[in-house]
Structure formats: structure tokens, C-alpha cells
Design an enzyme around this catalytic site. Structure first.
Site, short mmCIF file in Angstrom:
data_model
loop_
_atom_site.label_atom_id
_atom_site.label_comp_id
_atom_site.label_asym_id
_atom_site.label_seq_id
_atom_site.Cartn_x
_atom_site.Cartn_y
_atom_site.Cartn_z
N ASN A 79 0.82 -1.20 0.00
CA ASN A 79 0.00 0.00 0.00
C ASN A 79 0.86 1.26 0.00
OD1 ASN A 79 -2.08 1.84 0.28
ND2 ASN A 79 -2.51 1.35 2.41
N CYS A 80 1.10 1.87 1.15
CA CYS A 80 1.83 3.14 1.22
C CYS A 80 3.14 2.95 1.98
CB CYS A 80 0.97 4.21 1.89
SG CYS A 80 0.26 3.70 3.48
N MET A 288 2.53 8.21 6.13
CA MET A 288 2.80 7.57 4.84
C MET A 288 1.71 8.01 3.87
SD MET A 288 3.94 3.71 5.95
CE MET A 288 2.50 3.41 6.97
N CYS A 290 -1.20 9.92 3.01
CA CYS A 290 -2.25 10.77 3.55
C CYS A 290 -2.22 10.83 5.07
CB CYS A 290 -3.60 10.27 3.05
SG CYS A 290 -5.02 10.90 3.94
N SER A 292 -1.70 7.54 7.18
CA SER A 292 -1.30 6.27 7.78
C SER A 292 0.03 6.44 8.52
CB SER A 292 -1.16 5.19 6.70
OG SER A 292 -0.83 3.95 7.26
N ASN A 311 2.98 -0.03 4.67
CA ASN A 311 1.68 -0.56 5.08
C ASN A 311 1.22 -1.58 4.05
OD1 ASN A 311 -1.54 -0.18 4.69
ND2 ASN A 311 -1.00 -0.02 6.85
N TYR A 447 -7.14 2.33 12.27
CA TYR A 447 -6.98 3.32 11.20
C TYR A 447 -8.30 4.06 10.97
CZ TYR A 447 -5.72 4.74 6.35
OH TYR A 447 -5.44 5.42 5.20
N GLU A 452 -12.96 8.20 1.21
CA GLU A 452 -13.30 9.12 0.11
C GLU A 452 -14.64 8.77 -0.55
OE1 GLU A 452 -11.46 10.20 -4.23
OE2 GLU A 452 -10.09 9.76 -2.59
N GLY A 586 -7.42 13.28 3.15
CA GLY A 586 -6.14 13.85 3.51
C GLY A 586 -5.50 14.67 2.42
#
Length: 616
Positions: A79-80, A288, A290, A292, A311, A447, A452, A586
Site C-alpha cells: 500500500n503506502c 505515509m 495521507c 497512515s 503498510n 486506522y 473518500e 487527507g
């Protein structure tokens, strides 16, 4: 195939629930349409053939949301992340056929950063962050300084050397930072969008770091192109620390003043309060992408390590659905909650096991070239980067407001029993977090989902199942995570005081927003809120109307219409002559060319204009 054909038809006919799932993907372009088409196919295949059947069914019914199905699990992507740009640039790295050596100027360093960002963004599906970028780039600005001083000794009078060098280095830094901003905003990754990248900065106190900080803020204030439009990326996160830039007596207080001006004009930077962040996370780092966040983690040598960590994905629990199905019976609520948490567990564990199936050659920039810090060989297992709780997997949630409304009515925020109920939801999630983290050796983080398109998806599905429920489904959207009901008239100070407890339980991802009317030049009003936030919250975003009409010159907040946005002064809706920027969770976004899905703007697009600013 019926569902797949339906999705592809929706894509071709520009169904907003499909083409607008990501606010920063322009579905008009060929490259983005190709990515969206691949995403529809990947999502359909994953739901039918990859996910455990009960997880797929829970996702489709809206009990949970398995995020980013258009990328994962069809491919075992991460992910990020926080990119280890410092290590990559110091040691050199390879992209494609090019072996890149350590830069010897800030201009080259900035150019290398863009290449790193582009390649990392194309090898994962989430956002990426370059943390403490001011201190990183200042290291390479020293090379410029040395070169200019060498020239100056030959051609400049002795008493003018320092002034000459300072002027040249300042200009080099400004040019490099402006180039970085333009290159990021003109860059498209393999998924058809500008990279979701964040720059963290603000703690460097040496003179070159100060120059980089000023250049970042001045470049953003200046805007892009001849129309000076607001840059959407990179997201800017400015760190505030007492003794560094918080108070007038601090050495970098002047840069805080510049950050305030920038936020008033361009909405960014968001701020990250140093002491509260360390209190919540164990040490300091930017998010990370936005929102996280990584917990503190020590390597084998006992040193805290953040850059190079990542993540593994998010699955979000529909809290309002559980409350609705309970019928107002608290015992029934907790029984259903435990059942759904088991589904969430199965979905998250599947994500973990799927990511471990990647091989280093799938994403060389991450596993072999240093973005994840260590460099492994092609035959090594990738879970080296994830185990021992080095990586996180995210237990998302949405709609604490609506869940409490089922039991306590719509105006429960001042009811201690109701608020404690919402905190107990997170406490129960935290119990599961500790159990699962110990079992799998991956850090399960709680989290506060930046939901969105999920704000309307969950609500839409629940509305279809249960009808219009006042103050819950009839709004057309669910409140994002723990946020105060956006329909209510509260001050920023009241909002922050209400929300400040939640990140202690959900430190794996969070952000607070305060919304303002057009403040014009009232910098002190915004600084009052920032200062008030310092000892209360870690991460704060500024939502302020910054839309601009190039026909009449209006600056402020555009009206929302069924198909987009309209200048309230002259009625202009032409996307070519307006600059509309709204907060989408974010990140910022340009939603002017995309139809507004019912309710979505209410939570994420800086639409609340009645929050008052008053002295603390």
C-alpha cells in the site's frame, strides 16, 4: 460475467460511482481509462476467484470494505510507505537500465527524488512520503555552496564572497524546489495519475535547511503556471516543535509565519505537532502518504527506524451497519461487532499472505534498490520487510457518529455516556489489535479511514437495505471516522477538544480538520488555532475556501451544483477558467470536472463555512 459487464458498461457511460472513486484520477484521459478498465477487471476477478467467499460477500453487502480491490489482491502489491530516499541517494540506486550515483548538487538531488517517487508510486498503490526533505536536500546544497565559494575566491572580492555565495545558493535551492514541484505535478505514474506524494519538513535549523523550507512554501504560495493555480501535489506537512518554530523566540518562527500564509492561500501545509506525535507514536515521523502512521520500531541495532517501512493495506468496518442491525439493543450490537471483527480478521490476514507471495523482481525499486531501505536478492523472501512488526496492516472504521446516533440520538456529542460508547468501539478494536499483532508478527494498526468514496457507498447500501433513517442514512453519507458531525455549528477549539481522545486509540491513521471562512489576511486567527492544537492533537489540516474564478476574479468558496461547481459571483462553470480545490480526505483534489456524488462533498470538500474563529 454479468457483474463484470455491468461494471464495464458503467465505466463506458461514466457512472460516477465508478469513475469518481478516486478524486485525483481524470477519467477523461486514455491512460486513466486504461487503468480504470484494468481495475474493474481486477476487482471482478478478485471478488469471484481470489478472496475467501465470506469476505467477498461481506464486502459486496457493505459490512466491510476491502480497499483498493482494483489493484490488490489481483497483484500482491503493498500500500503506502515512507521511502528511504536518504539511503538511496547516498548509496546510489538503479532504475531501469540506469545506475544512478549519489548527486553532487541540489538540482540533481531534486531530479533524482522525482524519479524515485515515480518508480515507487508505480510499484505500489498507496501514497508515499519523503520525510524531513528539508534536511535531506540541504545536504546536497552544501555541494553547491562549495562550488560557488571556489568560483568566488577567483572572481569576487574577499569582502563580498559570503554575500555572493549566499545569493547563488539561495537561487539554486529555489530553482531546485520549484523544479521538484513542477515535475511532480506533470508526472503520471503507471496508474494514470499524479503520484500521491507527501513532503514532510520543518525541523531543520541549519541555514540551508531553512532556505529549503522557505523555498517549499514560497513555491507553493506562488502557484503553478501563468494562472498561478494551486498545486495539488505534493501534499505538504509542516512540523511544528517548541523550541524550533512554535514561539516568536524560536529560531524558525519566521518560517512558521510563512507556513501560515501558505495555508491561508493554498490550504497546505497541514501541520504535525512534534510533542503530541511522539506521545502517540513513540517517536516522530510524517504520515505515509495521507494519514497512515507507523508506530515506533527499533532495528536489530536498537536504533529507531521509520524510512523504508510500509503498510500492507486496509479493510474498513461499517460501524453504522452494526448499530442499525442491532435495533438499539446494546448487547446485540457487541455480539454483531465481534462477528464482523472476525470477518475483518480474515480479510486482513488474507492481505498479509497475498503480499508475501510477491518476489523481489515484481518491484525492484522497493525490494532490491533501496526504497524499503534494505536490498535483497531476487531469491530472497519479501516478508523480510514486513515481519517483526516492521510493517503495518490497517483495521479501518467509519461512522462513529451514526453508530452513537442509533442509541443516543443525533445530538449526542455532549453526552459523556454516548462518547464513551464510541471510544469503547475503538477500545474493543484495540483488544483485537494486540491479539492479532502477537499472533502474526505484523503490526495491526487501528486506522481512521479516509473514506473518500466509502462515505457514500456504505450509506447507499444501508439505505437500500434499511430505508431512510433520520440523521443516519437519510443524509446520503456517513461521517468520516471519529469526526464531529459536519452539520453542527462549532468552533475549531470545540471540535479539537471533542476529537482529541480518539487518536490515542486509533494511532495507526488519523487527521483532524478545522474549517474556516475566507480569512483574507487574518493570519493571527489561524495561528491561534494552530497554537491551541499543539498540546491537544498531533496532525491538523486547514480547510479554507481558495477557489478562484479567472473570469471575474472572485476568490473564495464556489457553490456546489449537481454537476460540479459554480462561481457565486458570475456563475462561471467553465473548467478551463476556474480553479476549484477541495479537501478530499487527507489530500486536495480538483473536482470541478467530475459530477458531485450525493453527500460526498459534505464530509471531505471543505464545504462547512460556519465554523467560527475566536481567540483561545
Amino acid at each position: 460475467m454479468t457483474q463484470l459487464e455491468k461494471q464495464l458498461t458503467g465505466l463506458m457511460t461514466k457512472d460516477p460511482t465508478i469513475v469518481n472513486e478516486n478524486a485525483n484520477k481524470d477519467s477523461e484521459t486514455f491512460s486513466t481509462m486504461r487503468d480504470l478498465t484494468a481495475g474493474v477487471v481486477s476487482k471482478s476477478y478478485a471478488l469471484q476467484h481470489l478472496l475467501p467467499s465470506h469476505v467477498a460477500q461481506a464486502h459486496q453487502k457493505g459490512e466491510i470494505h476491502f480497499h483498493d480491490l482494483d489493484y490488490h489482491p489481483f497483484q500482491p502489491l503493498t500500500n503506502c510507505c515512507l521511502i528511504d530516499a536518504k539511503g538511496m541517494m547516498a548509496n546510489g540506486f538503479q532504475i531501469g537500465n540506469a545506475q544512478v550515483t549519489s548527486p553532487k548538487s541540489i538540482q540533481t538531488a531534486a531530479a533524482q527524488l522525482v524519479q524515485i517517487i515515480a518508480n515507487v508510486s508505480s510499484s505500489q498503490y498507496g501514497g508515499c512520503t519523503i520525510d524531513r526533505v528539508d534536511e535531506l536536500l540541504s545536504h546536497y546544497a552544501h555541494f553547491n555552496e562549495e562550488k560557488h565559494r571556489e568560483v568566488a575566491r577567483e572572481f569576487v572580492k574577499d569582502d563580498q564572497i559570503d554575500a555572493y555565495v549566499d545569493k547563488r545558493v539561495t537561487q539554486d535551492i529555489a530553482d531546485a524546489v520549484e523544479s521538484l514541484e513542477y515535475e511532480i505535478n506533470t508526472l503520471y505514474t503507471s496508474n494514470g495519475q499524479t503520484p500521491f506524494v507527501t513532503l514532510g519538513f520543518g525541523l531543520g535549523e541549519d541555514e540551508l535547511s531553512r532556505k529549503v523550507q522557505k523555498a517549499i512554501l514560497k513555491t507553493r504560495i506562488k502557484g503553478l503556471g501563468k494562472d498561478r493555480i494551486t498545486a495539488i501535489f505534493p501534499k505538504l506537512v509542516f512540523s511544528i516543535k517548541k523550541g524550533t518554530n512554535f514561539a516568536p523566540e524560536d529560531p524558525n518562527y519566521d518560517i512558521k509565519q510563512l507556513a501560515l500564509q501558505c495555508a491561508m492561500k493554498r490550504m497546505y501545509p497541514d501541520i504535525l505537532n512534534y510533542d503530541k506525535t511522539v506521545e502517540l507514536l513513540g517517536d516522530f515521523k510524517a504520515p505515509m502518504g495521507c494519514r497512515s502512521f507507523l508506530p515506533a520500531w527499533q532495528n536489530a541495532q536498537g536504533a529507531f527506524e521509520n524510512n523504508g517501512r510500509c503498510n500492507l493495506g486496509v479493510v474498513t468496518l461499517n460501524i453504522p451497519r452494526i448499530a442499525i442491525e442491532s435495533g438499539g439493543d446494546m448487547t446485540r450490537f457487541w455480539d454483531l461487532f465481534d462477528e464482523r471483527m472476525q470477518v475483518l480478521h480474515d480479510a486482513l490476514v488474507y492481505r498479509i499472505e497475498r503480499v508475501k507471495e510477491a518476489v523481489p523482481n515484481n518491484a525492484p525499486i522497493l525490494y532490491k534498490r533501496g526504497a524499503f531501505k534494505y536490498r535483497i536478492n531476487e531469491e530472497d523472501p519479501v516478508d523480510t520487510f514486513f515481519n517483526q512488526q516492521r510493517a503495518t496492516i490497517s483495521m479501518g472504521y467509519i461512522g462513529l457518529y451514526e453508530a452513537a446516533t442509533v442509541f443516543f440520538g443525533p445530538n449526542w456529542e455532549t453526552n459523556p455516556e454516548a462518547k464513551d460508547f464510541t471510544l469503547n468501539i475503538l477500545r474493543q478494536m484495540k483488544n483485537y489489535q494486540h491479539e492479532w499483532t502477537a499472533q502474526y508478527d505484523i503490526w495491526f494498526s487501528i486506522y481512521s479511514t479516509p473514506s473518500e468514496s466509502l462515505t457514500d457507498r456504505f450509506c447507499r447500501l444501508d439505505r437500500e437495505a434499511f430505508g431512510d433513517i433520520p440523521d443516519i442514512t437519510d443524509k446520503g453519507y456517513y461521517q468520516n471516522s471519529f469526526h464531529y458531525d459536519v452539520r453542527k455549528d462549532v468552533t475549531p477549539f470545540e471540535k479539537l477538544d471533542f476529537e482529541k481522545e480518539y487518536p490515542y486509540l486509533a494511532s495507526g491513521g488519523y487527521i483532524h480538520y478545522c474549517e474556516y471562512p475566507k480569512l483574507d489576511h487574518n493570519v493571527k486567527a489561524l495561528e491561534t488555532v494552530w497554537d491551541y492544537a499543539y498540546d491537544r492533537v498531533s496532525y491538523l489540516g486547514t480547510n479554507i475556501p481558495i477557489d478562484h474564478c479567472y473570469d471575474c476574479g472572485f476568490e473564495g468558496d464556489f457553490d456546489t451544483t449537481e454537476t460540479g461547481y459554480r462561481c457565486p459571483e458570475c456563475g462561471n462553470q467553465n473548467p478551463e477558467t476556474v480553479d476549484v480545490v477541495k479537501r478530499t480526505c487527507g489530500y486536495l483534489g480538483n473536482p470541478v470536472q467530475r459530477p458531485t456524488i450525493e453527500g460526498r462533498h459534505k464530509e471531505m470538500c471543505a464545504r462547512v463555512k460556519h465554523l467560527k474563529v475566536r481567540p483561545s
